[in-house]
Each structure stands twice: as C-alpha cells, then as structure tokens.
Design a protein around this motif. Structure first.
Motif, PDB file in Angstrom:
ATOM      1  N   LYS A  67       0.835  -1.206   0.000  1.00 40.61           N
ATOM      2  CA  LYS A  67       0.000   0.000   0.000  1.00 40.61           C
ATOM      3  C   LYS A  67       0.870   1.257   0.000  1.00 40.61           C
ATOM      4  CE  LYS A  67      -3.793   2.251   2.473  1.00 40.61           C
ATOM      5  NZ  LYS A  67      -4.722   2.175   3.640  1.00 40.61           N
ATOM      6  N   ARG A  68       1.973   1.227   0.737  1.00 46.10           N
ATOM      7  CA  ARG A  68       2.841   2.397   0.846  1.00 46.10           C
ATOM      8  C   ARG A  68       3.792   2.516  -0.349  1.00 46.10           C
ATOM      9  NH1 ARG A  68       6.217   4.247   6.239  1.00 46.10           N
ATOM     10  NH2 ARG A  68       7.038   6.201   5.387  1.00 46.10           N
ATOM     11  N   TRP A  69       4.336   1.365  -0.793  1.00 42.19           N
ATOM     12  CA  TRP A  69       5.286   1.368  -1.905  1.00 42.19           C
ATOM     13  C   TRP A  69       4.824   0.362  -2.967  1.00 42.19           C
ATOM     14  CZ3 TRP A  69       8.388   0.403   2.917  1.00 42.19           C
ATOM     15  CH2 TRP A  69       8.745   1.598   3.536  1.00 42.19           C
ATOM     16  N   PRO A  70       3.838   0.710  -3.775  1.00 39.80           N
ATOM     17  CA  PRO A  70       3.258  -0.241  -4.740  1.00 39.80           C
ATOM     18  C   PRO A  70       4.165  -0.564  -5.920  1.00 39.80           C
ATOM     19  CG  PRO A  70       2.241   1.918  -4.967  1.00 39.80           C
ATOM     20  CD  PRO A  70       3.104   1.997  -3.761  1.00 39.80           C
ATOM     21  N   THR A  71       5.196   0.235  -6.165  1.00 37.26           N
ATOM     22  CA  THR A  71       6.105  -0.023  -7.288  1.00 37.26           C
ATOM     23  C   THR A  71       7.544   0.016  -6.788  1.00 37.26           C
ATOM     24  OG1 THR A  71       6.418   2.293  -7.909  1.00 37.26           O
ATOM     25  CG2 THR A  71       4.488   1.149  -8.830  1.00 37.26           C
ATOM     26  N   VAL A  72       8.442  -0.502  -7.589  1.00 30.89           N
ATOM     27  CA  VAL A  72       9.855  -0.506  -7.227  1.00 30.89           C
ATOM     28  C   VAL A  72      10.397   0.919  -7.169  1.00 30.89           C
ATOM     29  CG1 VAL A  72      10.715  -0.742  -9.609  1.00 30.89           C
ATOM     30  CG2 VAL A  72      12.069  -1.642  -7.712  1.00 30.89           C
ATOM     31  N   ASN A 125      17.198   1.046 -15.323  1.00 31.86           N
ATOM     32  CA  ASN A 125      16.153   1.919 -15.878  1.00 31.86           C
ATOM     33  C   ASN A 125      14.764   1.623 -15.302  1.00 31.86           C
ATOM     34  OD1 ASN A 125      17.982   3.240 -17.674  1.00 31.86           O
ATOM     35  ND2 ASN A 125      17.855   1.463 -19.042  1.00 31.86           N
ATOM     36  N   GLY A 126      14.741   1.167 -14.052  1.00 31.14           N
ATOM     37  CA  GLY A 126      13.461   0.922 -13.386  1.00 31.14           C
ATOM     38  C   GLY A 126      12.781  -0.366 -13.794  1.00 31.14           C
ATOM     39  N   GLU A 127      13.457  -1.207 -14.585  1.00 29.63           N
ATOM     40  CA  GLU A 127      12.869  -2.457 -15.050  1.00 29.63           C
ATOM     41  C   GLU A 127      13.402  -3.631 -14.227  1.00 29.63           C
ATOM     42  OE1 GLU A 127      10.517  -2.863 -17.408  1.00 29.63           O
ATOM     43  OE2 GLU A 127      10.408  -0.668 -17.584  1.00 29.63           O
TER      44      GLU A 127
END
Length: 502
Positions: free
Chosen positions: A105-110, A149-151
């Motif tokens: 909930k707080r950090w849904p993505t990397v 690159n965020g992947e």
C-alpha cells in the motif's frame, strides 16, 4: 566376508564424503539412482495433475498470490512477488500478511520503494525479524531504478545476478510465479516433500542431496503452470507434509510417496508380528534402492519405526546458539508538558539489527549490580556528553531468542532530573512514547519497554495500596489500636464490645 565387505563400503563412503568432487560427477552418480527420482513420465504427469487439482481446490487465498494473478503490469508483478518472497524467508505466512499489505500500500512499485529512506524501510520492517532483508530490498530497488532503468530483471538468471539477497530458490520462485518460467523452486517445505516422496534420507544440506532435489524439482515442475505447481509444493509442505504429525491421509500425492509406503509396510509387519503371522524369508512388499549401501541419497541411519515418514529428511545437527548478556539502560526524562522522553541510540549499519534504534546497551561487565551500574553510567555519560547524579535502578531481565543468539537483556532504568540534551549526533535521539512506538526498533526493545511498564505499574499500585492502608481508620472504635491503648481487654469487656457492635 560380509563384515569385510561392509567395512570396505563404509570406508568408501567415508572417503567419498571427505573428497570434494566436481558437481557434474555428483549429478551423474545421483541420476543413476532411479529409486530416488521420477523415471516414469506417466507418473510425473499424474503427480502434476493430482497436486494441482488439490491446490486449485484447497489453496489459501494470500495477497501476493492474488496480486500475481490479477496484476497485468509485468514489472509491478515481478516486484510484488519479489517482496513477498523476501518477507517469507524464515517467517510464517500468518505473520507476513499484514506487513505485506502495508508495504504494498505504501510502496506499490519498485520506484516508490527506491524513493524511500532506509529509516522508513526499517520502521515498516520493525518486528518482522531478520532486518537485513528489508535493507536488501531497499538496496535492490535503488539498483533497479539507477542501473536497470526501473525495469525488474525478466529472467531467473537476471534475478539471481542483479538483485541483492536473491538466491537460487528466490530467483526460481519469482521466475516461475511472476514470469511463468519453467523452473523448480526448492525451499524448506519442498525439501521435506521431495525427500519423503523419494525416500531421500541423507543429510538434506549435503551437496549430493541439494543437487538431487533441484534436479527432481526441475524435472517434475508443470510446464504449463510452473508458478502454481511450485506454490502447490510449498503449500503441501506447509499444511499437509509438515515436519511433525504430517497428515498423510489427506495427502493428494500419497500414492507416489516412498516413505509412506515404507512406513505403511513397517506398520503392517509390526501388526503381523503381534498377531504371530510373520513368515521368515518373505520378500518385502515395497520397492527399495538397489544399492543402498553405497547410495549417497539413502539414509545412513537405521529406520525408526516410531517416526514413520518423519525419518525423512535428515537435517544436520544445529549448532547451539551463542549465549550473550547485555546491560541495557532505559534512560528517560520529563518534558515540560508532562510526557516522558526516552534516550535511544542507533546500531551500526552492518551486522545484527543493522540501523535499528535501541536503548543504550553494552555487553555485560562483571556480575555484581555495582559493576553493572558503573559500566552503564559510563556508557550513558559518553552518549549524553555529560555526567548525572541519579542512580540507575534494576528493573529485571528480558530474554530474546535470535536464530543464532540466546540474548538476555539485563535492564536498569534511570530518570534524569536535569533536561540536558544528548550529544548532537545523528545516531542519538530522545523520543516520546508515541514516537518510540512508531520508530524502527526491534522486538527486543519493545519487550524491554513492556517489562519496565509492568514493574513501574506494580510499584505504583504497591505505593497506593500502602497509602490507602495507612489512611483507612479502624472500624472497631473500642479496639486497642483505635484507643491508642496497648493494654489487653478482659474477657468481659471483649464480649461486651462484640455485643455492642452486633
């Protein structure tokens, strides 16, 4: 001759154990032991079908499983499975669920995790244990954003090489569940399941057993549903094929289990013996390893009929935990608004409980209370940068068990009258009770605070009880105490007073 042959075989096995051999040679020898594998393709197909049918019907609904199925974004799905697998290392599912939901909930993505501070990550992780896991997740997220690159890596090999804290199992689990790659995943539950299915009784952490289990896992994983198959194996080990009291009667793959067949046969033989129906020289009703004397996967210890399937797997003897005693000072001061503040210091960035906050602590010095107080006062003065006159009071002891340390905190408390501050340092701070509850502190710190509260409450109640006892007047106005007269009453006067009171 039998004794000579046994001695030769024993010597060979001992020499093989001592001599380090190439992995390829180990694999070749393992593969030849078909008793411990699944050589029949039809049996593998049936095993997959039975296990997945059970899983589809009885699996637990877990948040990371739901997300892995519903999330269409491959990057988010891989990240979410990665977080769950790291949290589940050495931690029970029931404990992880609430932490996982709050984390996602707080950090849904990397990218969200990479933007967080390590302090925030430690706060979120507090109480989950094995704190280096949260730190590695944070480091991995920053690496993905800054270097990839965020992947997220999109292969088992990439996961293994590019993410800190990701080993062979974790890479296999993420690869199969999030990416659909056809690969096995061997964790503690799967080790137990496979060792029992194929009667692998050698030490489960030995190179031979490790390679055999990975070979088996990779050969039986369902190519169409690799993630579900691996999770089904884990689910089977967690709920049915448990370390103790396994539910063999509910096992969906019981017909493939060599240890169950062996246990069942031993039970039948024992029953026949009691009934006097045994026949000497009768052949066993179950298949056995053709060369168990020299097999690296067969148990080296005799079968224990009382254990049944729990004869497998055999784990190496655990080293006893290191015993430590730590002097801990719970230092507090009163704020102007009446609230208390507690002195905390930050642990080093590496090692046990890295980066977490704790009460001032040092390893135990001496054995007497005088020595304890002197050592603690020296440490507290060092942290504060000034002396103090208050005498620390013994609170009690708190035991906290880490995986490799049996820790005892010897707790003293001291309430400072002067409101002097600590040295200006990022690793030292005063926190209110509410802030302390939200800070990145270990379970051990919370236990210490709970002990202090219980002792403080007990002392407060004792003091109030003493005051009430002192202030309550004696009901019998004619008693000696009420009259201030220590002279003993006569029997006549005594009975007269009783009659008047009634």
């Amino acid at each position: 001759m039998k004794k000579v042959r046994a001695a030769v075989i024993t010597g060979k096995r001992a020499n093989m154990a001592k001599r380090k051999r190439p992995v390829a040679a180990v694999k070749e020898e393992i593969i030849s032991q078909t008793y411990h594998t699944f050589p029949d393709a039809a049996e593998v197909v049936l095993l997959r079908s039975q296990l997945l049918s059970w899983y589809d019907k009885d699996k637990r609904e877990l948040p990371w499983r739901t997300l892995a199925i519903t999330e269409q974004d491959l990057n988010i799905r891989t990240y979410a499975v990665w977080v769950s697998e790291i949290m589940l290392q050495q931690t029970q599912v029931a404990t992880v669920i609430s932490y996982y939901n709050k984390w996602i909930k707080r950090w849904p993505t990397v990218q969200d995790l990479a933007a967080a501070t390590l302090e925030e990550v430690n706060q979120m992780w507090a109480g989950l244990g094995y704190y280096s896991r949260g730190k590695r997740l944070h480091e991995g997220a920053r690496k993905v954003v800054s270097e990839l690159n965020g992947e997220m890596p999109q292969s088992v090999d990439g996961l293994l090489k590019q993410l800190p804290g990701v080993g062979r199992y974790t890479a296999g689990a993420i690869g199969s569940i999030a990416l659909g790659q056809v690969t096995g995943a061997v964790d503690g539950n799967v080790i137990r399941v496979l060792c029992r299915l194929r009667a692998i009784g050698a030490e489960s952490s030995s190179p031979a057993v490790t390679e055999a289990l990975w070979d088996i896992a990779n050969s039986v994983v369902d190519p169409n549903r690799p993630g579900d198959f691996n999770q089904a194996m884990m689910e089977l080990g967690a709920r049915i094929c448990t370390p103790k009291a396994p539910l063999c009667s509910q096992c969906p793959v019981q017909s493939h289990c060599r240890s169950y067949q062996k246990a069942n046969y031993a039970k039948e033989q024992s029953t026949k013996k009691l009934l006097g129906k045994t026949r000497k020289g009768s052949p066993p009703d179950i298949e056995d390893c053709v060369d168990s004397e020299a097999c690296l996967l067969c148990p080296s210890e005799p079968w224990d009929s009382e254990l049944g399937v729990m004869n497998f797997p055999r784990k190496p003897a655990k080293k006893p935990p290191r015993v430590e005693r730590t002097l801990t000072g719970l230092v507090l001061r009163h704020r102007a608004d009446g609230q208390d503040e507690y002195l905390l210091t930050q642990r080093p960035s590496k090692g046990l409980l890295a980066g977490l906050w704790q009460f001032p602590s040092i390893l135990e010095v001496g054995i007497s209370e005088v020595e304890h107080k002197r050592a603690l006062c020296t440490e507290i003065c060092r942290i504060l940068g000034t002396g103090f006159s208050e005498d620390p009071q013994f609170v009690g002891e708190v035991v906290h068990i880490f995986s490799h340390i049996h820790q005892t905190y010897v707790v003293y408390s001291v309430c400072l009258k002067a409101r002097g501050s600590a040295n200006h340092c990022e690793t030292v701070q005063w926190l209110s009770r509410s802030a302390l509850q939200e800070a990145a502190v270990s379970t051990g710190v919370k236990k210490i605070l709970k002990l202090y509260d219980s002792v403080d409450k007990s002392d407060h109640q004792t003091t109030n009880a003493a005051k009430r006892k002192k202030s309550v007047p004696t009901k019998n106005k004619n008693s000696c105490a009420a009259r201030g007269d220590s002279k003993q009453l006569s029997l006549t006067s005594f009975f007269k007073n009783i009659k008047e009171e009634n």
